[in-house]
Design an enzyme around this catalytic site. Structure first.
Site: not given
Ligand code: PNW
Length: 503
Positions: A42, A103, A149, A196-197, A339, A341, A408, A452, A459-460
């Site tokens: 990213q 991180r 990641h 990650n995730e 993480n 949100y 995050e 984050w 952003e992907w």
């Protein structure tokens, strides 16, 4: 699954929590750690420089441009590959008196271009991270390092189908890579995150194919990918534990992403059970093997099995762990990396896709945000501050009161909102206050909080159209100047009691 009454945790109203009305004015423990975060693909750019191998995200963005909302890629991103100084400068400024760690993730193909260590390592890539780590430490900022990641070496995808591989080759490749990283960086890195995730890799990468490598297999591949990720995680943990922990004295764990969920109708038992299933299929999928039994949640095994039977499928869509593997999975995380949100409302739902069973239909639970909740620039992200407090309590109760690091948390806005990001100031203010309540009122063992993101980045699938940064980045300026937003100074002033702590 939870042995307490889930009902105890349900809101009486899905719009506000009584406690949410009241700010908890108190101090975080003076050992609390504060940080910010990013990930390699990213921010780094330099996608083909100095011998770096191609990753699945390079390939995906180059070949399937239409899958990225603005047709962009991480080819240059924030150009962090050439701008360690700029990154250190903003991390340092943010640190103020207490933001003590950063991180970031290592790009596997930058270090090992084909992913397999016997093919050779890429010294300039190795050096890039050596420099970054040294610079951070020279400035009193502790590195927190994510090993994976999402940017798998493309060669591993081409040769073995990446995480779908069930022969053990991908597990071995990841083990060798992580061993190399511990050996090379572990004298200075004391906090490791394996994955990650993994949920996102499995479901978006190998299930619905919205993310790299874009492999569409929503009823099988999704489970196979998760299976080899869990095994790979366990291997990496044991390598660190057996070979490096004693001399390097660090910690290692995994980061899972989890929404909080509420039953749509709080008095309806079917809605309550659907919420529990939803948590089992998302968090429990990885947390149950790693933090509890060594195996998948019972309800996943039953639901996937029953639906396979319904479709006359006789093989295991959800692969089985051997007894030995279950033992290897158990207890392989020194902390629960979280993480978080947003939250969802859940209803039970049964449907039978014509194409065959899918991860989504297997769980017999459907969810979404609530239209009454304040939105963000991301369609999936509603602002629900009290959700984080409930989730923290749920994790404490379900997984044996683990040490938790929030790795995050953050919110997106669109380009036009520029530097005056009141939405983000408000989000951090509310969410962090709920974390404080979880610590003080509910005795949840949260040891650190990570915002984050350090700066706007790729952003992907949303490209550069959704901005999560504390710093604004001008992506048309070759210098990629980073400018602090209002939220940067807010985070700086709020973060912590002033004590500098290593995570
Ligand atoms: C996380 N969803 O991903 C990642 O770890 C970050 O790399 C990413 O930039 C950040 O959250 C913001 O999206 C997610 O669709 C991506 O629910 C998508 C979802 C959740 C998390």
């Amino acid at each position: 699954m939870p042995r307490y009454r889930f009902k105890d945790m349900i809101s009486t109203s899905k719009f506000t929590e009584p406690s949410h009305e009241i700010f908890y004015y108190g101090d975080f423990p003076n050992t609390f750690a504060w940080g910010t975060t990013s990930s390699a693909y990213q921010i780094e750019g330099g996608w083909n420089e100095d011998g770096k191998g191609v990753s699945i995200w390079d390939e995906f963005t180059h070949k399937l441009q239409s899958q990225i909302s603005d047709g962009s890629s991480g080819n240059a991103a924030c150009d962090s590959y050439h701008r360690i100084d700029q990154d250190i400068k903003i991390i340092k400024e943010l640190r103020g008196i207490s933001v003590g760690y950063y991180r970031f993730s290592l790009s596997w193909p930058r270090i090992i271009p084909t992913g397999e260590i016997n093919d050779g390592i890429n010294q300039p890539g190795v050096d890039y991270y050596n420099n970054l780590i040294d610079e951070l430490l020279a400035n009193n900022i502790q590195p927190m390092v994510t090993l994976y990641h999402w940017d798998l070496p493309q060669a591993l995808q081409d040769k073995y189908e990446g995480w779908l591989d069930q022969s053990g080759i991908i597990v071995k490749a990841f083990a060798d890579y992580t061993d190399f990283c511990f050996k090379t960086y572990g004298d200075r890195v004391k906090f490791w995150i394996t994955f990650n995730e993994p949920f996102i890799t499995a479901q978006l990468g190998y299930g619905v194919a919205a993310f790299a490598p874009g492999h569409y297999s929503p009823g099988e591949g999704v489970y196979y990918a998760a299976h080899s990720i869990i095994k790979s995680h366990a291997q990496a943990y044991h390598i660190y534990n057996n070979t490096y922990r004693e001399s390097q004295k660090g910690q290692i764990g995994i980061t899972l992403n989890t929404n909080w969920v509420e039953p749509m109708t709080t008095t309806d038992l079917d809605h309550i059970e659907a919420s529990q299933r939803s948590l089992a299929f998302s968090t429990g999928w990885f947390a149950e093997p790693i933090f509890n039994s060594g195996d998948y949640p019972d309800v996943m095994i039953w639901n996937v099995g029953n639906r396979s039977e319904y479709y006359n499928i006789t093989y295991d869509r959800l692969p089985k762990f051997t007894e030995e593997e279950k033992e290897l999975n158990k207890g392989t995380s020194d902390f629960f990396g979280l993480n978080h949100y947003t939250s969802n409302l859940i209803v039970p739902c049964s449907y039978y896709p014509e194409e065959g069973p899918t991860y989504d239909s297997d769980q017999e639970a459907c969810g979404d945000g609530c239209a009454e909740w304040p939105p963000s620039a991301s369609s999936w992200l509603y602002q629900v501050p009290w959700g984080i407090r409930k989730l923290l309590i749920w994790i404490k109760r379900t997984y044996g009161d683990p040490v938790i690091y929030i790795t995050e948390n953050g919110i997106s806005e669109h380009f036009s909102d520029g530097l005056d990001d009141d939405i983000r100031v408000n989000y951090y203010k509310n969410y962090i206050d709920e974390v404080l309540k979880a610590i003080k009122e509910d005795d949840v063992n949260v040891k650190g909080y990570t915002a984050w993101s350090l700066m706007d980045n790729f952003e992907w699938a949303e490209g550069y159209s959704e901005r999560f940064g504390l710093h604004w980045v001008n992506f048309t300026d070759p210098e990629r100047t980073r400018i602090p937003k209002k939220s940067a100074s807010y985070y700086r002033s709020l973060a912590g009691s002033g004590t500098y702590v290593r995570p």
